[in-house]
Design a protein around this motif. Sequence first.
Motif, mmCIF file in Angstrom:
data_model
loop_
_atom_site.group_PDB
_atom_site.id
_atom_site.type_symbol
_atom_site.label_atom_id
_atom_site.label_comp_id
_atom_site.label_asym_id
_atom_site.label_seq_id
_atom_site.Cartn_x
_atom_site.Cartn_y
_atom_site.Cartn_z
ATOM 1 N N THR A 198 0.988 -1.407 -0.008
ATOM 2 C CA THR A 198 0.050 -0.088 0.052
ATOM 3 C C THR A 198 0.850 1.325 -0.002
ATOM 4 O O THR A 198 1.648 1.451 1.052
ATOM 5 N N ILE A 199 0.968 1.775 -1.009
ATOM 6 C CA ILE A 199 1.588 3.306 -1.039
ATOM 7 C C ILE A 199 0.948 4.475 -1.100
ATOM 8 O O ILE A 199 -0.244 4.678 -1.977
ATOM 9 N N PRO A 200 1.008 5.356 -0.013
ATOM 10 C CA PRO A 200 0.274 6.743 -0.123
ATOM 11 C C PRO A 200 0.327 7.566 -0.990
ATOM 12 O O PRO A 200 1.633 7.489 -1.721
ATOM 13 N N LYS A 201 -0.492 8.372 -1.699
ATOM 14 C CA LYS A 201 -0.245 9.336 -2.797
ATOM 15 C C LYS A 201 0.327 10.252 -2.454
ATOM 16 O O LYS A 201 1.001 10.958 -3.293
ATOM 17 N N GLU A 202 0.087 10.915 -1.294
ATOM 18 C CA GLU A 202 0.560 12.299 -0.913
ATOM 19 C C GLU A 202 2.244 12.282 -0.939
ATOM 20 O O GLU A 202 2.628 11.178 -0.271
ATOM 21 N N GLN A 203 2.726 13.129 -1.496
ATOM 22 C CA GLN A 203 4.064 13.500 -1.676
ATOM 23 C C GLN A 203 4.728 12.389 -2.331
ATOM 24 O O GLN A 203 6.013 12.035 -2.061
ATOM 25 N N THR A 204 4.081 11.742 -3.290
ATOM 26 C CA THR A 204 4.901 10.604 -3.997
ATOM 27 C C THR A 204 4.419 11.076 -5.592
ATOM 28 O O THR A 204 3.352 11.258 -5.965
ATOM 29 N N ILE A 205 5.355 10.656 -6.367
ATOM 30 C CA ILE A 205 5.241 10.721 -7.706
ATOM 31 C C ILE A 205 5.470 9.282 -8.481
ATOM 32 O O ILE A 205 6.173 8.788 -8.374
ATOM 33 N N PHE A 206 4.134 8.976 -9.274
ATOM 34 C CA PHE A 206 4.373 7.728 -10.043
ATOM 35 C C PHE A 206 4.390 7.923 -11.320
ATOM 36 O O PHE A 206 4.074 8.813 -12.006
ATOM 37 N N ARG A 207 5.260 6.976 -11.930
ATOM 38 C CA ARG A 207 5.440 6.750 -13.455
ATOM 39 C C ARG A 207 4.829 5.591 -13.744
ATOM 40 O O ARG A 207 4.599 4.392 -13.480
ATOM 41 N N PHE A 208 3.936 5.974 -15.182
ATOM 42 C CA PHE A 208 3.290 4.778 -15.847
ATOM 43 C C PHE A 208 3.386 5.033 -17.275
ATOM 44 O O PHE A 208 3.633 6.026 -17.816
ATOM 45 N N THR A 209 3.306 3.767 -18.089
ATOM 46 C CA THR A 209 3.472 3.936 -19.562
ATOM 47 C C THR A 209 2.165 3.377 -20.335
ATOM 48 O O THR A 209 1.801 2.682 -19.718
ATOM 49 N N VAL A 210 1.999 3.928 -21.458
ATOM 50 C CA VAL A 210 0.788 3.558 -22.367
ATOM 51 C C VAL A 210 1.664 2.887 -23.464
ATOM 52 O O VAL A 210 2.075 3.988 -24.342
ATOM 53 N N PRO A 211 1.373 1.734 -23.826
ATOM 54 C CA PRO A 211 2.022 1.231 -25.064
ATOM 55 C C PRO A 211 0.999 1.730 -26.158
ATOM 56 O O PRO A 211 0.125 1.820 -26.265
ATOM 57 N N LEU A 212 1.837 2.039 -27.446
ATOM 58 C CA LEU A 212 1.084 2.297 -28.602
ATOM 59 C C LEU A 212 0.596 1.385 -29.438
ATOM 60 O O LEU A 212 1.358 0.130 -29.446
ATOM 61 N N PRO A 213 -0.524 1.393 -29.934
ATOM 62 C CA PRO A 213 -0.984 0.088 -30.867
ATOM 63 C C PRO A 213 -0.247 0.014 -32.162
ATOM 64 O O PRO A 213 0.057 1.397 -32.616
ATOM 65 N N GLU A 214 -0.115 -1.076 -32.654
ATOM 66 C CA GLU A 214 0.688 -1.224 -33.845
ATOM 67 C C GLU A 214 -0.414 -0.745 -34.898
ATOM 68 O O GLU A 214 -1.392 -0.764 -35.067
ATOM 69 N N SER A 215 0.385 0.063 -35.791
ATOM 70 C CA SER A 215 -0.368 0.688 -37.177
ATOM 71 C C SER A 215 -0.515 -0.509 -38.135
ATOM 72 O O SER A 215 0.086 -1.399 -38.164
ATOM 73 N N LYS A 216 -1.795 -0.278 -38.825
ATOM 74 C CA LYS A 216 -2.039 -1.240 -39.674
ATOM 75 C C LYS A 216 -1.282 -1.023 -41.018
ATOM 76 O O LYS A 216 -0.801 -0.191 -41.447
ATOM 77 N N GLY A 217 -1.061 -2.082 -41.545
ATOM 78 C CA GLY A 217 -0.208 -2.159 -43.008
ATOM 79 C C GLY A 217 1.354 -1.910 -42.574
ATOM 80 O O GLY A 217 1.963 -1.664 -43.607
ATOM 81 N N SER A 218 1.921 -1.678 -41.523
ATOM 82 C CA SER A 218 3.329 -1.353 -41.419
ATOM 83 C C SER A 218 4.099 -2.887 -41.250
ATOM 84 O O SER A 218 3.950 -3.625 -40.487
ATOM 85 N N VAL A 219 5.103 -2.883 -42.159
ATOM 86 C CA VAL A 219 5.853 -3.738 -42.384
ATOM 87 C C VAL A 219 7.450 -3.488 -42.108
ATOM 88 O O VAL A 219 7.972 -2.645 -42.719
ATOM 89 N N GLU A 220 7.878 -3.773 -41.029
ATOM 90 C CA GLU A 220 9.242 -3.610 -40.286
ATOM 91 C C GLU A 220 10.268 -4.656 -40.322
ATOM 92 O O GLU A 220 9.628 -5.950 -40.094
ATOM 93 N N SER A 221 11.290 -4.655 -40.490
ATOM 94 C CA SER A 221 12.269 -5.604 -40.368
ATOM 95 C C SER A 221 12.532 -5.921 -38.855
ATOM 96 O O SER A 221 12.152 -5.159 -38.064
ATOM 97 N N ASP A 222 13.219 -7.254 -38.642
ATOM 98 C CA ASP A 222 13.510 -7.646 -37.296
ATOM 99 C C ASP A 222 14.319 -6.420 -36.551
ATOM 100 O O ASP A 222 14.277 -6.133 -35.409
ATOM 101 N N ALA A 223 15.402 -5.801 -37.469
ATOM 102 C CA ALA A 223 16.203 -4.706 -36.792
ATOM 103 C C ALA A 223 15.317 -3.529 -36.316
ATOM 104 O O ALA A 223 15.637 -2.991 -35.284
ATOM 105 N N GLN A 224 14.622 -3.373 -37.141
ATOM 106 C CA GLN A 224 13.843 -1.965 -36.905
ATOM 107 C C GLN A 224 13.154 -2.285 -35.598
ATOM 108 O O GLN A 224 12.653 -1.161 -35.007
ATOM 109 N N LYS A 225 12.348 -3.466 -35.635
ATOM 110 C CA LYS A 225 11.563 -3.826 -34.584
ATOM 111 C C LYS A 225 12.100 -3.527 -33.195
ATOM 112 O O LYS A 225 11.528 -2.973 -32.131
#
Length: 263
Positions: A198-225
Amino acid sequence: MTTPTPSTKPPKTHIAQTLLSRAHSPDTAADLFADRIKQKPLYLRPTSPTPADNRDRRRHHRLRKKEYFLRKQKPRALSAREKRASGIYDLTTSTSEAEAGAGKSECKYEIFKTLNGLWAGYMQEILDLKEEGGAGRNVGAVVTPLSHGSKLASADFHGAEVQVVRSRCQGRVGVKGIVVRDTKFTFVVVTEGDVVKTIPKEQTIFRFTVPLPESKGSVESDAQKDENAEKKELTFELHGSQFLNRPVDRANKKFKWRNVEYL
């Protein structure tokens, strides 16, 4: 001397018989007197009720009356005290790595990974990262504080994977896990070691990430991925002191710009 003989008095006539004889013939008056007066049944209760019996009867009458009026009404919602007593907020948790390894905790990190995936899709819809047709990236979408700040401020963080990056308490820095309960003053998270904290919110900064959805029709090589693997996500920092409210209250709260305290 002669002794006086006692005088024989005629039997006294019942007043009802006298009244009946005035209104009916002698035979009819005799029949009515026998049926209605002499042979009339007298109903008696075996015992009289005591005050305790009367009180119990009145109580049952009130309960039946209350049940009748409440029969067609909507069920009453549970109060906060009744919810706590029922145990709907209780989690079988473990506070140490040893207890988690022994299997004493039912809150497993792997169980809530699915919830984290649902939350990621929910945040992608809030930030307008998905195309209208369904999956795929909306290439023209730009996330800015002015356009999406109010949406992020009213979002629900059940299922978000957060990490403490700054806090007044140095022991909380670095804690990372999936939010299983978002209360008014705290975040309850499950770490990768299946430990619930249980982590109190007060005096605390949280970091979270949101993954980007893959675009349609995008073809990338393994190195680019591999090169773009770390770039396909948005990173945000949440100031807990600005989120001291419940998710249900946060959704209807008007967003206001405030000064951020430096930690």
